[in-house]
Design a protein around this motif. Structure first.
Motif: not given
Length: 118
Positions: A18, A27, A71, A76, A78, A82
């Motif tokens: 992460c 992100f 996250l 984001h 995205r 991921w």
């Protein structure tokens, strides 16, 4: 017991991924990174390099909290990327974040995201 000591080896690996994803992934835009994280991209990168060790445990605790939280909660857009940066599912990361924080429950709502900021 510190947050790092509460983590399993798998949890520590997820947190490392992460941290790396936050620094190197798509992100978080550069212009918004410090506002979202409370740290610069370079500061998070330094924490990731030293992971799981830290000479500043309070700083590390806040950085990990904010990275995992953002996250999971920042829009984001995205999600399709991921898997390029993270092996763990969002649900698994949420469980790791709850353990990191010492929380019994995980509030997935927008309010929960804001309540978890440090």
């Amino acid at each position: 017991m510190s947050a790092v000591e509460r983590m399993s080896p798998e949890d520590l690996q997820i947190i490392k991924e992460c941290l790396d994803a936050a620094v190197n992934g798509p992100f978080f835009p550069d212009w918004e990174f410090p506002t979202l994280m409370g740290f610069t991209r370079e500061e998070i990168a330094a924490i990731a390099v030293a992971w799981p060790f830290s000479s500043e445990p309070d700083e590390q605790k806040s950085a990990v909290n904010n990275v995992l939280n953002m996250l999971l909660g920042y829009p984001h857009d995205r999600a399709s990327r991921w898997h390029e940066y993270l092996d763990a599912s969002p649900e698994r990361i949420a469980r790791v974040l709850a353990r990191w924080r010492g929380d019994d429950d995980f509030d997935e709502t927008a309010r929960g995201v804001f309540d978890r900021l440090r």
